[in-house]
Design a protein around this motif. Structure first.
Motif, mmCIF file in Angstrom:
data_model
loop_
_atom_site.group_PDB
_atom_site.id
_atom_site.type_symbol
_atom_site.label_atom_id
_atom_site.label_comp_id
_atom_site.label_asym_id
_atom_site.label_seq_id
_atom_site.Cartn_x
_atom_site.Cartn_y
_atom_site.Cartn_z
ATOM 1 N N ALA A 222 41.604 12.934 62.755
ATOM 2 C CA ALA A 222 40.355 12.647 62.161
ATOM 3 C C ALA A 222 39.481 13.635 61.327
ATOM 4 O O ALA A 222 38.986 13.573 60.385
ATOM 5 C CB ALA A 222 39.325 11.886 63.210
ATOM 6 N N LYS A 223 39.619 14.976 61.943
ATOM 7 C CA LYS A 223 38.674 16.106 61.518
ATOM 8 C C LYS A 223 39.655 16.470 60.228
ATOM 9 O O LYS A 223 38.902 16.912 59.091
ATOM 10 C CB LYS A 223 38.817 17.206 62.360
ATOM 11 C CG LYS A 223 37.859 18.438 61.987
ATOM 12 C CD LYS A 223 37.915 19.576 63.015
ATOM 13 C CE LYS A 223 39.156 20.212 62.865
ATOM 14 N NZ LYS A 223 39.145 21.457 63.754
ATOM 15 N N LYS A 224 40.820 16.645 60.129
ATOM 16 C CA LYS A 224 41.754 16.796 58.990
ATOM 17 C C LYS A 224 41.422 15.673 57.730
ATOM 18 O O LYS A 224 41.214 16.313 56.597
ATOM 19 C CB LYS A 224 43.116 16.689 59.206
ATOM 20 C CG LYS A 224 43.464 17.967 60.110
ATOM 21 C CD LYS A 224 44.945 17.477 60.389
ATOM 22 C CE LYS A 224 45.531 18.700 61.305
ATOM 23 N NZ LYS A 224 47.126 18.604 61.788
ATOM 24 N N TYR A 225 41.267 14.519 58.127
ATOM 25 C CA TYR A 225 40.795 13.354 57.230
ATOM 26 C C TYR A 225 39.343 13.409 56.667
ATOM 27 O O TYR A 225 39.082 13.193 55.249
ATOM 28 C CB TYR A 225 41.474 12.264 57.560
ATOM 29 C CG TYR A 225 42.888 11.991 57.422
ATOM 30 C CD1 TYR A 225 43.250 11.283 56.026
ATOM 31 C CD2 TYR A 225 43.693 12.226 58.252
ATOM 32 C CE1 TYR A 225 44.662 11.361 55.725
ATOM 33 C CE2 TYR A 225 44.967 12.217 58.098
ATOM 34 C CZ TYR A 225 45.410 11.626 56.848
ATOM 35 O OH TYR A 225 46.937 11.619 56.422
ATOM 36 N N TYR A 226 38.427 13.956 57.536
ATOM 37 C CA TYR A 226 37.035 14.256 57.225
ATOM 38 C C TYR A 226 37.231 15.352 56.150
ATOM 39 O O TYR A 226 36.446 15.331 55.112
ATOM 40 C CB TYR A 226 36.220 14.643 58.109
ATOM 41 C CG TYR A 226 35.708 13.167 59.145
ATOM 42 C CD1 TYR A 226 35.092 12.149 58.446
ATOM 43 C CD2 TYR A 226 35.679 13.245 60.546
ATOM 44 C CE1 TYR A 226 34.656 11.124 59.190
ATOM 45 C CE2 TYR A 226 35.405 12.152 61.011
ATOM 46 C CZ TYR A 226 34.805 10.919 60.482
ATOM 47 O OH TYR A 226 34.299 9.961 61.319
#
Length: 302
Positions: A222-226
């Motif tokens: 999720a952090k990568k896609y944020y």
């Protein structure tokens, strides 16, 4: 999606027409071209043309397109008598048209005659199983009745044939989220990102669902896609900036004492916090204290 230039032109024409400056037909044509929903405006300005025989006759064959546009707008606005009158005119001109038949079925929907509307749509699909509009009307019909499970079933059936329909994948993802079926929603957003990898909205929605699912692996993804959302939107997506901070904080809690530190976490989190602070100073300085309180709770400092 509507570009900023197209939206500006649409708003300019709308203001011009609202103020009596003319250009109603140009405005209605642009609304139709951009596929935006301005039903009350379309109804008012469309009727101003249809009720004037001189203006109406000047449209030529486009007169029938306007009748259809006004009929749909009237259905949206629950002006059912207007919709019925427009559909009657079209029935007289095109007595065997399936396109007019769809409008009749939509009128049944608006009257909440669900069984009759479903029967009409089923009949259209027997005649033409590849009618995309009718497939989507059936989904809308199920949603109108609050039957989300059936809407999902029909959308899945539709996507078996029309796999490249991005709007349908997004609609399906949102329906899954509404039922808290997050793993199924993840699959839908993965399909969208594969087909349109440069659309930040899909990256953001995917990250939101992964964050909701939780767990270390999901939070890291999720952090990568944020982060990719921030990159694709030029660093201006406030929701994604908050997402980076939330994910980093949650990951730090989960990995505490496990020798699995998130090496990029503190730096990325700090950059996101700095960008948020700058954004709030520019757009909402009166809420800076609230932002500082939230960042303190997440143990984040710019």
């Amino acid at each position: 999606m509507v570009s900023k230039a197209e939206e500006a032109e649409l708003n300019r024409l709308e203001t011009q027409v609202d103020n009596g400056g003319g250009g109603a037909w140009e405005y209605l044509s642009l609304v139709r071209k951009l596929k935006v929903r301005r039903s009350h405006k379309v109804l008012n300005h469309g009727l101003s043309i249809l009720n004037d025989s001189r203006k109406r006759s000047g449209l030529g064959q486009e007169e029938w397109t306007l009748y259809e546009q006004v009929a749909i707008a009237a259905l949206d606005c629950q002006a059912l008598d207007v919709a019925k009158d427009c559909i009657k005119v079209l029935q007289k001109k095109f007595p065997q048209s399936n396109r007019v038949g769809r409008l009749e079925a939509m009128l049944l929907e608006a009257k909440e005659l669900w069984a009759e509307a479903e029967k009409a749509y089923a009949s259209f699909l027997e005649e033409n199983p590849c009618d995309q509009i009718v497939h989507k009307r059936r989904v809308a019909l199920a949603k109108s009745q609050g039957n989300i499970a059936v809407a999902i079933e029909w959308l899945n059936k539709y996507l078996e044939t029309f796999m490249a329909d991005h709007d349908a994948w997004r609609e399906l993802a949102e329906l899954y989220v509404s039922l808290q079926m997050y793993k199924q929603a993840v699959f839908c957003y993965e399909e969208l990102i594969l087909s349109q990898p440069t659309v930040p909205l899909y990256h953001l929605a995917y990250a939101d669902v992964l964050y909701t699912l939780g767990g270390l692996e999901n939070l890291q993804t999720a952090k990568k896609y944020y982060a990719s959302t921030i990159d694709l939107s030029g660093g201006k997506n406030t929701r994604a900036l908050f997402g980076v901070c939330l994910c980093s904080s949650a990951i730090a809690q989960l990995t505490r004492g496990r020798n699995r530190e998130d090496k990029e976490g503190p730096e990325l989190q700090s950059l996101a916090a700095t960008a948020l602070e700058k954004d709030y100073k520019q757009r909402a300085p009166h809420k800076l204290s609230l932002l500082s309180s939230v960042m303190k709770g997440l143990k984040v400092s710019p």
